[in-house]
Design an enzyme around this catalytic site. Structure first.
Site, PDB file in Angstrom:
ATOM      1  N   PRO A 186      39.733  46.197  44.334  1.00 45.62           N
ATOM      2  CA  PRO A 186      40.198  47.532  44.759  1.00 45.62           C
ATOM      3  C   PRO A 186      39.498  48.611  43.925  1.00 45.62           C
ATOM      4  CG  PRO A 186      41.910  46.371  43.533  1.00 45.62           C
ATOM      5  CD  PRO A 186      40.772  45.412  43.686  1.00 45.62           C
ATOM      6  N   ASP A 196      37.481  48.796  38.896  1.00 45.51           N
ATOM      7  CA  ASP A 196      38.340  47.795  39.535  1.00 45.51           C
ATOM      8  C   ASP A 196      39.782  48.070  39.100  1.00 45.51           C
ATOM      9  OD1 ASP A 196      39.732  45.543  40.321  1.00 45.51           O
ATOM     10  OD2 ASP A 196      38.134  44.142  39.755  1.00 45.51           O
ATOM     11  N   HIS A 197      40.628  48.473  40.060  1.00 43.14           N
ATOM     12  CA  HIS A 197      41.985  48.878  39.700  1.00 43.14           C
ATOM     13  C   HIS A 197      42.838  47.709  39.213  1.00 43.14           C
ATOM     14  CE1 HIS A 197      44.777  52.042  39.299  1.00 43.14           C
ATOM     15  NE2 HIS A 197      44.432  52.754  40.360  1.00 43.14           N
ATOM     16  N   ARG A 198      42.361  46.495  39.407  1.00 45.04           N
ATOM     17  CA  ARG A 198      43.083  45.347  38.858  1.00 45.04           C
ATOM     18  C   ARG A 198      42.918  45.294  37.342  1.00 45.04           C
ATOM     19  NH1 ARG A 198      40.184  40.815  42.398  1.00 45.04           N
ATOM     20  NH2 ARG A 198      38.461  41.964  41.459  1.00 45.04           N
TER      21      ARG A 198
END
Lengths: 397, 330
Positions: A196, A367-369
């Site tokens: 994401p 990367d939003h993770r």
């Protein structure tokens, strides 16, 4: 019980493959279906999945090595006991009747490696799918028992091709994909589909950095704006390890070294050679290393290690006058920096007087993770401070 | 090129006559070949009258004698054309065929040639019952050393038989009792047809039907039926089973991706299985459906006509098999 992980065959033309990266270290727990390594075939970069849950107990083939298909590249221990040797058949001592199945027989069953679900597909349909790079799992079979036939693959192809093709698109020139193009297509699709992305931009005033470049040049030291950005990025990343990292399922992998990948546009496509251990390089050394690796890329002389182990990527379209753009993450990295051109614009000083400013827009895709907007914003703030201040750039590492 | 419509049996007779005229070493040997009978299926009519009894020999009812005498003649340099009245009777001469005729050239290290043609006729459909209607071509194909021809039309029969008579190796020339009265165009001019060259009897795109002998006519009827349903079938007649024209079959399957093999022999261990094995091996990546076989059921051939028709391959069976490969029949 130790089970073999072998170099898979990913296509008819493939007879060897290169291990690009191990996602897991020896001793790591792996889950069935989890990606444990990345391999490069003649056509694409693909992931090798664990076929069983257990512990990665041995890595046989190191990163960068090229081996034939079927070669054992690692062992996973599934935690079950090793099978006992099958007792030899004997005419004199028939096995005594036992209340439970013989353990050796049960263990023998386990020797069969679990395989992916078999796809019911006709030979010609399989061949067509391979020729067109179609994932058969995406094709619906309409034959007896749901078998995928030639017509099903053709229908899928027609559907796939009808999406971007307009009815008047006659005279379309069809160009086969270069290896780089195929790899880019595969990796970028995978990146956008799995990571994401979010994007944060900042404007950086580059007057001092430009003055530094000019004064170094006057002293006979060639340093580009991009070299200054690489140096500033290295310095800024030191305080933000989450941006020098990889998302690995249930944990993050934070890398001890800063290996900057530099996006280089070649005629045949994009390539991202890596400058290793940037944190230990001075500005001059970094500039020299960047120049060397970019030249090797342009001459097609990259070594396997030049493409290996990048932890963060910098992409610079400034030379094309681009003001601002957003990059797609270079998997498995957690962040990428996209920089535009330095542009001269009117700005206000502390006394609200209009002064000329040299602005550069820097955009991080992340990367939003792995990280969040505030952390990326702080990283960009740090990058801005380093470049606007200028002094830190020439300090010894 | 002028052509005439003649019957299959006339094509067989004409081929023998022309070769007897061309080469004085050619002679005929078998049961009831001489006029006025002229052969049970009239394939030697008028030849004893034209060439005399010394070149058209009637034998006792003893197939081992026919083949044994023919082999001896062939070894001396003559070119006998032997007729076995029914294919089923080949069993009476099987030792001579398999152990002598097929092997003597090999076992002599090539010192002798065997320019021998064994003509016979097989096939059912005429209530000939279990001992007079068998299609035993698979047995013959199984014997190394024998060439096997199996023409379906008067044109092919004449051209192939002339080639067979001129060959220096033994040829089994298998006719069909229900083809003798069929008609077809044959040129007046001299022609021969080489062994190992199939003939595409009908062009098509959707399914390949490989058929032999009378089954070629059935396959063509089936193709006409299929066309009404919008299915385009290609019909291939290999014409000679040994040697087999593999390339024509494989090229066709490459185009259609589907194969039906029709052969009047019983299905089990039959000739159709040989073609299926060939195509799955060399054309595996071209197949879109399992290969279908349409053959005689694995039972002795019944005398009763309804039962016989049920046991033999039918046009409907071929239509159904072709549709099955197209996923149109469950």
């Amino acid at each position: 019980m130790r089970k073999e992980v072998t170099m898979p065959r990913m296509g008819q033309s493939m007879d060897e493959g290169r291990v690009l990266r191990w996602f897991k270290e020896v001793g790591a727990e792996v889950k069935r279906g989890e990606a444990i390594a990345e391999i490069e075939t003649d056509k694409a970069v693909v992931e090798v999945e664990a076929f069983v849950t257990g512990t990665l107990v041995e890595i046989v083939v190191a990163e960068g090595e090229l081996v034939p298909i079927g070669t054992v590249i690692a062992f996973i221990d599934d935690g079950r006991p090793e099978p006992e040797p099958t007792p030899a058949l004997s005419t004199t001592a028939p096995p005594e009747p036992s209340e439970s199945p013989a353990p050796s027989a049960a263990a023998g069953q386990e020797v069969r490696a679990p395989r992916g679900e078999r796809i019911n597909v006709s030979p010609v349909a399989r061949r067509l799918a391979e020729e067109h790079g179609i994932d058969l799992a995406q094709v619906k079979g309409t034959g007896p028992g749901g078998r995928i036939g030639k017509a099903d693959v053709e229908a899928y192809l027609a559907q796939r091709e009808s999406v971007p093709t307009t009815p008047e698109a006659e005279g379309v020139k069809r160009v086969p994909l270069s290896k780089i193009r195929q790899t880019t297509a595969h990796r970028m699709t995978e990146s956008k589909a799995t990571a994401p992305h979010f994007y944060v931009s900042i404007d950086i005033e580059m007057s001092r950095a430009l003055a530094l470049r000019d004064s170094l040049k006057a002293r006979g030291q060639e340093v580009s704006i991009n070299d200054l950005i690489l140096k500033a990025t290295t310095l800024a990343l030191a305080g933000y390890p989450n941006l020098n990292a990889t998302f690995a399922g249930d944990e993050l992998h934070l890398y001890p070294h800063i290996n900057l990948a530099v996006a280089v546009a070649l005629d045949e496509g994009l390539i991202t050679p890596v400058i290793h251990n940037c944190e230990s390089l001075s500005l001059a050394e970094l500039a020299a290393a960047a120049k060397e690796v970019i030249e090797r890329a342009r001459m097609g002389r990259l070594r396997p290690e030049d493409l290996d182990g990048g932890t963060f990527t910098v992409s610079n379209l400034g030379a094309f006058g681009v003001k601002h753009f957003e990059a797609i993450l270079n998997p498995p990295q957690a962040a990428i920096l996209a920089v535009g051109t330095v542009r001269r614009v009117p700005a206000f000083d502390a006394h609200d007087r209009v002064i000329p400013a040299q602005l550069l827009t820097a955009t991080v895709s992340a990367d939003h993770r792995v990280t969040d907007g505030a952390e990326v914003a702080r990283f960009l703030q740090k990058l801005k401070d380093i470049l606007e201040d200028g002094f830190g750039l020439t300090a010894a590492p | 090129m002028t052509t005439r419509e003649i019957m299959y049996r006339e094509a067989i007779r004409d081929a023998q006559r022309e070769e007897m005229l061309r080469d004085p070493t050619v002679f005929l040997i078998g049961e009831d070949l001489r006029d006025p009978w002229g052969g049970t299926y009239k394939a030697t009519q008028n030849l004893s009258t034209e060439f005399g009894n010394e070149r058209v020999l009637n034998t006792p009812i003893c197939e081992e004698t026919i083949i044994g005498a023919s082999l001896g003649a062939a070894l001396t340099g003559l070119r006998p054309v032997a007729e076995l009245m029914y294919f089923d009777f080949v069993m009476r001469s099987m030792d001579a065929v398999v152990n002598q005729v097929a092997k003597v050239r090999y076992m002599s290290g090539g010192q002798v040639k065997v320019p021998l043609v064994i003509r016979t006729q097989g096939g059912g459909g005429r209530s000939s019952a279990a001992q007079h209607g068998n299609s035993l071509e698979a047995w013959i194909c199984h014997v190394p050393g024998l060439f096997v021809a199996m023409p379906s039309t008067p044109y092919d029969a004449k051209g192939l038989l002339k080639t067979a008579i001129r060959m220096d190796d033994p040829v089994f020339f298998i006719e069909h009792k229900l083809l003798y009265m069929t008609k077809g165009p044959v040129p007046d001019e001299e022609y021969t047809i080489p062994f190992g060259v199939a003939d595409v009897k009908r062009k098509g795109d959707d399914v390949t039907i490989v058929a032999t002998s009378r089954m070629v006519l059935f396959a063509l009827e089936a193709a006409a039926e299929l066309e009404k349903e919008g299915i385009s079938a290609e019909v291939i007649d290999p014409r000679t089973l040994v040697p087999l024209d593999e390339a024509t079959i494989l090229e066709s399957v490459h185009k259609t991706n589907r194969l039906v093999v029709v052969n009047e022999g019983v299905e089990r261990c039959g000739w159709a299985a040989e073609v299926a094995a060939l195509v799955q091996k060399k054309g595996f990546g071209d197949l879109d459906a399992p290969i279908e076989r349409v053959c005689t059921r694995n039972v002795p051939l019944p005398f009763q006509p309804d039962l016989e028709n049920y046991v033999l391959p039918s046009v409907a069976d071929i239509v159904r098999a072709a549709k099955y490969t197209l996923g149109k029949v469950e």
